[in-house]
Design a protein around this motif. Structure first.
Motif, mmCIF file in Angstrom:
data_model
loop_
_atom_site.group_PDB
_atom_site.id
_atom_site.type_symbol
_atom_site.label_atom_id
_atom_site.label_comp_id
_atom_site.label_asym_id
_atom_site.label_seq_id
_atom_site.Cartn_x
_atom_site.Cartn_y
_atom_site.Cartn_z
ATOM 1 N N ARG A 83 19.125 -13.495 47.471
ATOM 2 C CA ARG A 83 18.885 -12.576 46.353
ATOM 3 C C ARG A 83 19.509 -13.116 45.073
ATOM 4 O O ARG A 83 18.930 -12.988 43.991
ATOM 5 C CB ARG A 83 19.453 -11.198 46.674
ATOM 6 C CG ARG A 83 18.641 -10.384 47.672
ATOM 7 C CD ARG A 83 19.084 -8.937 47.660
ATOM 8 N NE ARG A 83 18.344 -8.137 48.626
ATOM 9 C CZ ARG A 83 18.733 -7.903 49.868
ATOM 10 N NH1 ARG A 83 19.884 -8.414 50.306
ATOM 11 N NH2 ARG A 83 18.010 -7.170 50.695
ATOM 12 N N ARG A 85 19.937 -16.213 44.245
ATOM 13 C CA ARG A 85 19.079 -17.287 43.726
ATOM 14 C C ARG A 85 17.888 -16.709 42.974
ATOM 15 O O ARG A 85 17.510 -17.201 41.909
ATOM 16 C CB ARG A 85 18.597 -18.172 44.877
ATOM 17 C CG ARG A 85 19.678 -19.026 45.502
ATOM 18 C CD ARG A 85 19.083 -20.025 46.494
ATOM 19 N NE ARG A 85 20.130 -20.648 47.295
ATOM 20 C CZ ARG A 85 20.471 -20.251 48.521
ATOM 21 N NH1 ARG A 85 19.835 -19.232 49.080
ATOM 22 N NH2 ARG A 85 21.431 -20.865 49.178
ATOM 23 N N ALA A 86 17.282 -15.668 43.565
ATOM 24 C CA ALA A 86 16.124 -15.042 42.923
ATOM 25 C C ALA A 86 16.509 -14.438 41.577
ATOM 26 O O ALA A 86 15.770 -14.550 40.589
ATOM 27 C CB ALA A 86 15.533 -13.981 43.841
ATOM 28 N N ILE A 87 17.691 -13.799 41.534
ATOM 29 C CA ILE A 87 18.168 -13.205 40.280
ATOM 30 C C ILE A 87 18.430 -14.301 39.255
ATOM 31 O O ILE A 87 18.067 -14.184 38.079
ATOM 32 C CB ILE A 87 19.453 -12.387 40.531
ATOM 33 C CG1 ILE A 87 19.126 -11.149 41.378
ATOM 34 C CG2 ILE A 87 20.090 -11.958 39.203
ATOM 35 C CD1 ILE A 87 20.357 -10.399 41.864
ATOM 36 N N GLU A 89 17.067 -17.204 39.003
ATOM 37 C CA GLU A 89 15.806 -17.783 38.520
ATOM 38 C C GLU A 89 15.165 -16.917 37.442
ATOM 39 O O GLU A 89 14.474 -17.425 36.559
ATOM 40 C CB GLU A 89 14.823 -17.958 39.688
ATOM 41 C CG GLU A 89 15.210 -19.038 40.674
ATOM 42 C CD GLU A 89 15.048 -20.446 40.098
ATOM 43 O OE1 GLU A 89 14.514 -20.583 38.983
ATOM 44 O OE2 GLU A 89 15.482 -21.405 40.764
ATOM 45 N N ARG A 90 15.405 -15.621 37.499
ATOM 46 C CA ARG A 90 14.790 -14.702 36.524
ATOM 47 C C ARG A 90 15.638 -14.531 35.265
ATOM 48 O O ARG A 90 15.148 -14.015 34.265
ATOM 49 C CB ARG A 90 14.551 -13.329 37.164
ATOM 50 C CG ARG A 90 13.441 -13.318 38.201
ATOM 51 C CD ARG A 90 13.011 -11.899 38.512
ATOM 52 N NE ARG A 90 14.072 -11.147 39.148
ATOM 53 C CZ ARG A 90 14.234 -11.027 40.464
ATOM 54 N NH1 ARG A 90 13.394 -11.642 41.296
ATOM 55 N NH2 ARG A 90 15.212 -10.309 40.972
ATOM 56 N N MET A 91 16.890 -14.929 35.340
ATOM 57 C CA MET A 91 17.786 -14.735 34.196
ATOM 58 C C MET A 91 17.682 -15.887 33.210
ATOM 59 O O MET A 91 17.360 -17.014 33.574
ATOM 60 C CB MET A 91 19.245 -14.598 34.678
ATOM 61 C CG MET A 91 19.528 -13.304 35.415
ATOM 62 S SD MET A 91 21.252 -13.209 35.961
ATOM 63 C CE MET A 91 22.121 -13.195 34.380
ATOM 64 N N TRP A 92 17.979 -15.575 31.955
ATOM 65 C CA TRP A 92 17.989 -16.589 30.896
ATOM 66 C C TRP A 92 19.166 -17.535 31.126
ATOM 67 O O TRP A 92 20.285 -17.104 31.453
ATOM 68 C CB TRP A 92 18.109 -15.905 29.537
ATOM 69 C CG TRP A 92 18.171 -16.846 28.374
ATOM 70 C CD1 TRP A 92 17.277 -17.816 28.049
ATOM 71 C CD2 TRP A 92 19.207 -16.909 27.382
ATOM 72 N NE1 TRP A 92 17.674 -18.492 26.920
ATOM 73 C CE2 TRP A 92 18.854 -17.956 26.474
ATOM 74 C CE3 TRP A 92 20.384 -16.196 27.156
ATOM 75 C CZ2 TRP A 92 19.642 -18.293 25.378
ATOM 76 C CZ3 TRP A 92 21.169 -16.529 26.062
ATOM 77 C CH2 TRP A 92 20.791 -17.556 25.186
ATOM 78 N N THR A 94 20.052 -19.501 33.499
ATOM 79 C CA THR A 94 20.483 -19.859 34.847
ATOM 80 C C THR A 94 19.293 -20.170 35.736
ATOM 81 O O THR A 94 18.148 -19.850 35.412
ATOM 82 C CB THR A 94 21.295 -18.725 35.488
ATOM 83 O OG1 THR A 94 20.479 -17.544 35.585
ATOM 84 C CG2 THR A 94 22.539 -18.419 34.686
ATOM 85 N N GLU A 95 19.583 -20.786 36.863
ATOM 86 C CA GLU A 95 18.545 -21.112 37.831
ATOM 87 C C GLU A 95 19.141 -21.052 39.231
ATOM 88 O O GLU A 95 20.372 -21.000 39.405
ATOM 89 C CB GLU A 95 17.977 -22.502 37.552
ATOM 90 C CG GLU A 95 19.025 -23.585 37.505
ATOM 91 C CD GLU A 95 18.484 -24.916 37.010
ATOM 92 O OE1 GLU A 95 18.957 -25.954 37.495
ATOM 93 O OE2 GLU A 95 17.578 -24.898 36.153
#
Length: 212
Positions: A83, A85-87, A89-92, A94-95
């Motif tokens: 979860r 990682r998924a968060i 990926e969606r954040m400005w 970060t990846e």
């Protein structure tokens, strides 16, 4: 704030004794604004008045620390690396790879961070969450938490015993120490965000260069 916390802690100790100390530290572990540097020296001072057994207070406080740490551990475990990682990926800025790097760091230094983190205001509670995300072994997590929390609790209770009616001096000293710790944490966060911004700009520049 000081008076209300003292009144609340005194009420718990008067009603529940060492169990009240444990409940206060449990709340402090999960909700850091309740300061252990007030509750524990007060417990130590109270023991000198014959109203509380000092060893029972220590056991209660350390049990409360462990229970609170486990609540935050399971919070981290419930979120999990996938979860996060998924968060990320969606954040400005970060990846998902940033999460992997953090977990790799924790796999190398996690034991030290759990042990020493219990002695740092503001970090004492939060350090349990990455341990849960990383799924640190339950026995290892419990042992490290008991050692680190035991040292913190024991020192503050002993200071309350040693200082007697001047037990509030403990809070004054730790507050000054905490100010420097919080300032260092803020600087670290600012530096980390600056690093992410620079990294993002460099990646965009490379993409533009590759596409042109």
């Amino acid at each position: 704030m000081f008076d209300s916390v003292v009144d609340w802690a005194v009420s718990l100790m008067d009603t529940l004794g060492a169990v009240g100390v444990g409940l206060a530290i449990l709340v402090e572990t999960v909700f850091p604004p309740v300061p252990s540097e007030l509750v524990l020296p007060l417990a130590g001072f109270t023991s000198t008045q014959g109203e509380l057994n000092v060893w029972a207070a220590f056991i209660g406080a350390t049990t409360g620390s462990l229970v609170g740490a486990w609540l935050l551990y399971w919070l981290g475990a419930a979120v999990g690396a996938k979860r996060l990682r998924a968060i990320a990926e969606r954040m400005w800025l970060t990846e998902g790879a940033d999460v992997d790097k953090a977990l790799h760091w924790f796999s190398r230094y996690g034991e030290t961070s759990i042990l020493l983190g219990r002695l740092v205001p503001g970090v004492r509670s939060l350090v349990s969450i990455p341990a849960g995300v990383h799924r640190m072994g339950p026995v290892k997590f419990s042992v490290l938490t008991l050692i680190g929390s035991g040292v913190w609790n024991g020192v503050l209770i002993w200071l309350g015993v040693a200082l007697g009616e001047n037990w509030t001096a403990v809070s004054d000293v730790i507050n000054r120490y905490s100010t420097w710790v919080y300032a260092a944490l803020v600087l670290a966060v600012v530096g980390f965000v600056a690093y992410l911004v620079v990294r993002d700009r460099r990646r965009k520049a490379r993409r533009f260069s590759d596409s042109s």
